[in-house]
Design an enzyme around this catalytic site. Structure first.
Site, PDB file in Angstrom:
ATOM      1  N   GLY A 191       0.791  -1.232   0.000  1.00 38.11           N
ATOM      2  CA  GLY A 191       0.000   0.000   0.000  1.00 38.11           C
ATOM      3  C   GLY A 191       0.817   1.273   0.000  1.00 38.11           C
ATOM      4  O   GLY A 191       0.299   2.339  -0.320  1.00 38.11           O
ATOM      5  N   ASP A 320      -2.725   7.338   7.193  1.00 37.92           N
ATOM      6  CA  ASP A 320      -2.311   5.937   7.060  1.00 37.92           C
ATOM      7  C   ASP A 320      -3.035   5.027   8.047  1.00 37.92           C
ATOM      8  O   ASP A 320      -2.455   4.092   8.578  1.00 37.92           O
ATOM      9  CB  ASP A 320      -0.790   5.769   7.187  1.00 37.92           C
ATOM     10  CG  ASP A 320      -0.343   4.381   6.758  1.00 37.92           C
ATOM     11  OD1 ASP A 320      -0.978   3.813   5.840  1.00 37.92           O
ATOM     12  OD2 ASP A 320       0.631   3.841   7.328  1.00 37.92           O
ATOM     13  N   ARG A 344      -6.965   0.712  13.240  1.00 31.23           N
ATOM     14  CA  ARG A 344      -5.771   1.539  13.411  1.00 31.23           C
ATOM     15  C   ARG A 344      -6.133   2.960  13.809  1.00 31.23           C
ATOM     16  O   ARG A 344      -5.366   3.653  14.463  1.00 31.23           O
ATOM     17  CB  ARG A 344      -4.978   1.559  12.113  1.00 31.23           C
ATOM     18  CG  ARG A 344      -3.582   1.011  12.378  1.00 31.23           C
ATOM     19  CD  ARG A 344      -2.894   0.523  11.202  1.00 31.23           C
ATOM     20  NE  ARG A 344      -2.075   1.478  10.513  1.00 31.23           N
ATOM     21  CZ  ARG A 344      -1.165   1.106   9.625  1.00 31.23           C
ATOM     22  NH1 ARG A 344      -0.982  -0.180   9.383  1.00 31.23           N
ATOM     23  NH2 ARG A 344      -0.435   1.989   9.000  1.00 31.23           N
ATOM     24  N   TRP A 490       3.457  -5.329  20.133  1.00 23.80           N
ATOM     25  CA  TRP A 490       3.466  -5.690  18.712  1.00 23.80           C
ATOM     26  C   TRP A 490       3.187  -7.187  18.512  1.00 23.80           C
ATOM     27  O   TRP A 490       3.368  -7.719  17.427  1.00 23.80           O
ATOM     28  CB  TRP A 490       4.815  -5.293  18.089  1.00 23.80           C
ATOM     29  CG  TRP A 490       4.713  -4.928  16.637  1.00 23.80           C
ATOM     30  CD1 TRP A 490       5.109  -5.693  15.570  1.00 23.80           C
ATOM     31  CD2 TRP A 490       4.182  -3.724  16.078  1.00 23.80           C
ATOM     32  NE1 TRP A 490       4.851  -5.040  14.386  1.00 23.80           N
ATOM     33  CE2 TRP A 490       4.286  -3.816  14.671  1.00 23.80           C
ATOM     34  CE3 TRP A 490       3.610  -2.572  16.618  1.00 23.80           C
ATOM     35  CZ2 TRP A 490       3.847  -2.809  13.807  1.00 23.80           C
ATOM     36  CZ3 TRP A 490       3.186  -1.571  15.772  1.00 23.80           C
ATOM     37  CH2 TRP A 490       3.315  -1.700  14.386  1.00 23.80           C
TER      38      TRP A 490
HETATM   39 CA    CA Z   1      -0.455   1.695   5.101  1.00 27.32          CA
END
Ligand code: CA
Ligand code: CA
Length: 587
Positions: A191, A320, A344, A490
């Protein structure tokens, strides 16, 4: 037949050959069959929940290492795999597109496959791989040069190897593939290079393409070798030709909801990051500049690749905030079939399972700056001042106004999967509290080059922690407990019927929490950072837990000030398997 085994161990190997085939029925029943782990997500609902309670709150302190396996090699980097366990063999993927078959009782390697990667691959965010898929006599995984490989699960011999897309144009592959009714279903990555996201289904036996569904409007789908239908409506929500390089990478793979016979895939950011090139207007212009179906969740018909429904988390996305996060199927306390997904963009959404319709949304991180909230239709209430400025409005035309936006582009939550416990009804979300300075710049598309049109620096929001494991009640949005961690989280999360929540930290601790209180009940130092996904299973009456340790992923590469803060963390590559010895289970 070629086998990567030593003669001395050949007898042992032949004894373990001719293992059972994996059937559709076995994939469907993966959660209930506690002796194996056959699917990404420990079940097709992606709850990452085990009904096992041999290991529980009262005896988890007795959990001890059984064996550890080194991935070896000079190259290490992030290890994000979720292991598969079947018929005495564990299959894991490693960084740089490696796959290992390991004797689950001893930790001894059975075979190893190293993909031969060409020069010039373009993985944006570390050379990771998130896991394999198993079906029939094959084990499948995707490689960084955007290929999908089928290997014989007993020998490691290549059965077929197909190109998903052109790595020179920025495509790559890191997600675990998905198997449904004899089809192997994949997404794509890239992306940040102006690729076009797509979902593809292949015959699992032959690797032949059955259907292909690009996820950006205007592109044509494919079914059985012929054009099928256009995705969306040309230029309905994209200006000019921008849709041709419109992003929407389906880089985290997808899931299958058997109850509604629907594939669910998330789509990444629209490309480029500079949103003014895709929508010069404001949200009050209606949906003309929403850039469908980027930053969305899609329900797809597995038989033909047609889109059944969509839910866009961030229309006209400009930070993003990829919409790829896993969608977990569950049943709420009133008996409604729901999906939950933590985006996100910092909001935790509940959707109706039948049609993807919006039900509710609550913030799961503090300090969200880009939206005041989510309205009753599921659309964000934008804070217009928090949209990075239009560079064409600046004095020199080269840099738009800088804004501090939260969460950062690495997200309130990134790829690392949350878990659900049907026992507590809660979701356990690995989140991060961080923001970023972000600004826009002019950009034109060039094949194989980064296509962002943005600059950025990530910053911690708090001095003492970035990572935050949160137990969230999906019915009320209440945060029932929180564990704060200095480094950004993470790694994946897992729950068990024994009242436990497992996850790991970049500092290397593999931890078990009380699912009701968040109390830390057990912790083990694994020697490198954990960014992998834990699993558990039962063998010979004992409960086992496995997680991979090996620090890496996007944070050291893209984390800005946060990357500086955690640059002392050591790389590694060790698969740890723990066991609760029978004599210590009773406590
Ligand atoms: Ca991205
Ligand atoms: Ca199972």
């Amino acid at each position: 037949m070629k086998r990567f085994v030593l003669a001395a161990t050949a007898a042992l190997i032949s004894a373990s050959l001719a293992q059972a085939e994996v059937t559709e029925e076995m994939l469907l029943n993966d959660t209930a069959s506690t002796g194996d782990v056959l699917t990404n997500g420990m079940g097709r609902h992606l709850q990452r929940h085990s009904p096992l309670d041999i290991l529980n709150r009262d005896n988890v302190e007795n959990l001890v290492p059984a064996w550890a396996f080194s991935l070896g090699g000079e190259k290490q980097r992030g290890q994000e795999t979720q292991p598969i366990v079947h018929d005495g063999v564990m299959y894991i993927t490693g960084s740089y597109s490696r796959l290992y078959a390991i004797d689950v009782k001893t930790g001894r390697e059975i075979w190893q496959y190293d993909a031969r990667l060409p020069e010039g691959i373009l993985p944006c965010c570390d050379v990771v791989n998130r896991g394999a898929a198993i079906y029939g006599d094959n084990i499948y995984f995707g490689t960084l040069d955007a290929r999908i490989v089928a290997l014989n699960k007993d020998t490691g011999d290549v059965v077929w190897n197909k190109k998903i897309a052109d790595y020179k144009a920025g495509y790559s592959y890191t997600a675990a593939p998905l198997i449904v009714n004899g089809l192997i279903i994949t997404g794509n990555s890239g992306g940040e290079f102006g690729i076009v996201g797509a979902v593809e289904a292949r015959d699992a036996e032959t690797g032949d393409l059955v259907w292909r569904r690009p996820v950006i409007e205007g592109h044509m789908g494919e079914l059985n070798g012929e054009e099928s239908t256009m995705t969306g409506e040309l230029n309905a929500t994209w200006p000019g030709d921008m849709w041709k390089t419109g992003g929407g990478a389906t880089w985290l793979g997808g899931s299958y909801d058997a109850d509604t016979d629907t594939l669910v895939f998330g789509t990444g950011n629209p490309a480029p990051w500079n949103s003014w090139l895709r929508n010069a207007g404001t949200p009050t212009d209606g949906n003309a500049g929403d850039n469908l179906y980027a930053a969305s969740r899609l329900g797809i018909d597995p038989s033909n690749g047609e889109i059944k429904w969509h839910f866009q988390t961030t229309p006209r996305e400009g930070w993003d905030y990829d919409g790829v996060n896993e969608v977990v199927a569950y049943t709420d306390r009133d008996g409604n079939d729901r999906f939950a997904t933590a985006d996100r963009n910092g909001f935790f959404y509940v959707l109706n399972r039948e049609d993807g319709a919006f039900v509710s949304a609550v913030p799961f991180v503090k300090d969200i700056s880009w939206a005041e909230g989510i309205d009753e239709t599921g659309r964000p209430i934008f804070v217009e001042d928090n949209r990075p400025g239009d560079p064409s409005e600046s004095t020199d035309g080269n840099k738009g106004e800088v804004v501090f936006a939260s969460p950062s582009f690495l997200g309130g939550k990134n790829w690392m999967p949350m878990a659900h416990s049907p026992v507590t009804g809660l979701f356990y979300v690995p989140s991060n509290e961080w923001g970023m300075d972000i600004w826009n710049e002019p950009i034109t598309y060039k094949q194989g080059a980064a296509y962002l049109g943005s600059g950025f620096t990530i910053k911690p929001n708090y001095e003492d922690h970035i990572g935050s494991l949160k137990a969230i009640d999906p019915d009320t949005g209440d945060i029932v407990w929180e564990y704060q961690n200095p480094a950004p989280l993470w790694g994946g999360v897992m729950t068990t019927a024994g009242g436990l929540v497992f996850t790991g930290t970049p500092e290397g601790e593999f931890m078990a929490f009380d699912d009701q209180t968040g109390e830390v009940l057990w912790s083990f130092q694994t020697g490198s950072g954990i960014v992998g996904q834990p699993i558990t299973w039962e063998q010979d009456g004992e409960q086992y837990v496995t997680v991979i340790s090996g620090w890496g992923g996007a944070v050291p590469l893209w984390g800005g000030e946060v990357a500086q803060k955690v640059n002392y963390l050591n790389q590694g590559g060790l698969l740890w398997t723990f066991r609760l010895p029978q004599q210590l289970a009773a406590n």
